[in-house]
Design an enzyme around this catalytic site. Sequence first.
Site, mmCIF file in Angstrom:
data_model
loop_
_atom_site.group_PDB
_atom_site.id
_atom_site.type_symbol
_atom_site.label_atom_id
_atom_site.label_comp_id
_atom_site.label_asym_id
_atom_site.label_seq_id
_atom_site.Cartn_x
_atom_site.Cartn_y
_atom_site.Cartn_z
ATOM 1 N N CYS A 33 0.863 -1.187 0.000
ATOM 2 C CA CYS A 33 0.000 0.000 0.000
ATOM 3 C C CYS A 33 0.897 1.234 0.000
ATOM 4 O O CYS A 33 2.114 1.113 -0.128
ATOM 5 C CB CYS A 33 -0.983 -0.010 1.169
ATOM 6 S SG CYS A 33 -0.260 0.219 2.808
ATOM 7 N N ASN A 53 2.514 1.521 4.083
ATOM 8 C CA ASN A 53 2.852 0.272 4.779
ATOM 9 C C ASN A 53 2.662 0.394 6.294
ATOM 10 O O ASN A 53 3.400 -0.180 7.070
ATOM 11 C CB ASN A 53 4.271 -0.171 4.425
ATOM 12 C CG ASN A 53 4.615 -1.596 4.840
ATOM 13 O OD1 ASN A 53 5.760 -1.882 5.157
ATOM 14 N ND2 ASN A 53 3.655 -2.500 4.850
ATOM 15 N N CYS A 97 -1.018 0.848 7.350
ATOM 16 C CA CYS A 97 -2.446 0.549 7.568
ATOM 17 C C CYS A 97 -2.881 -0.718 6.831
ATOM 18 O O CYS A 97 -3.004 -1.781 7.426
ATOM 19 C CB CYS A 97 -3.326 1.727 7.129
ATOM 20 S SG CYS A 97 -3.169 3.218 8.145
ATOM 21 N N ARG A 98 -3.100 -0.608 5.530
ATOM 22 C CA ARG A 98 -3.705 -1.716 4.783
ATOM 23 C C ARG A 98 -2.779 -2.902 4.569
ATOM 24 O O ARG A 98 -3.166 -4.046 4.806
ATOM 25 C CB ARG A 98 -4.216 -1.207 3.431
ATOM 26 C CG ARG A 98 -5.325 -0.193 3.570
ATOM 27 C CD ARG A 98 -5.662 0.453 2.246
ATOM 28 N NE ARG A 98 -4.550 1.302 1.806
ATOM 29 C CZ ARG A 98 -4.486 1.896 0.625
ATOM 30 N NH1 ARG A 98 -5.458 1.720 -0.251
ATOM 31 N NH2 ARG A 98 -3.464 2.659 0.314
ATOM 32 N N SER A 99 -1.558 -2.662 4.093
ATOM 33 C CA SER A 99 -0.697 -3.808 3.778
ATOM 34 C C SER A 99 -0.239 -4.569 5.019
ATOM 35 O O SER A 99 -0.207 -5.804 4.982
ATOM 36 C CB SER A 99 0.481 -3.416 2.880
ATOM 37 O OG SER A 99 1.266 -2.394 3.436
ATOM 38 N N ASP A 121 -8.100 3.625 1.936
ATOM 39 C CA ASP A 121 -7.048 3.826 2.928
ATOM 40 C C ASP A 121 -7.647 4.387 4.218
ATOM 41 O O ASP A 121 -8.093 5.542 4.250
ATOM 42 C CB ASP A 121 -6.005 4.788 2.371
ATOM 43 C CG ASP A 121 -4.752 4.850 3.214
ATOM 44 O OD1 ASP A 121 -4.802 4.429 4.397
ATOM 45 O OD2 ASP A 121 -3.721 5.327 2.693
#
Length: 157
Positions: free
Chosen positions: A9, A12, A14-16, A126
């Site tokens: 993401c 690196n 939050c999402r990933s 995000d």
Amino acid sequence: MVVRVLFVCLGNICRSPMAEGMFRAKVDAAGLTNRIRVDSAATGNWNLGNPPHRGTQQVLTKHGIDYSQMRARLIGTDDFGDFDYVIGMDGSNMQDLEALQPADSTVVLKKLMDFAQDETQSDVPDPYYTGNFDETERLVSAGCDGLLRAVREKFDI
């Protein structure tokens, strides 16, 4: 053979890392810990070395997932040779990844939501900007379920 999966993401944090932790937990639950390796990275360099965002920490903690060793890192061209799958979280990530991908790369480069069944949303928003970590958790979980199915089918594991 070990299948290697990299989630990517923007920052690196939050999402990933959420996808990394949730996918690793699903891999462990399936008894495939020695067959699938998981990591995550960023396309941007703002958060390098930082742990996951507190919202992602809360999601991972809720699932009993250890994030203590996770630190934001930048994706590099070597990652396209080191991983079998590079999974972006949204269209912007995919544009960045496609620009970085070496011409001779054979990596499977897809968005996480490409693997989610019965989902109409094509991007994982995000939560750094939306604040909606619950939605991100739901979408990441659905995508990870589909990705694990796809990996198991492709590699017969």
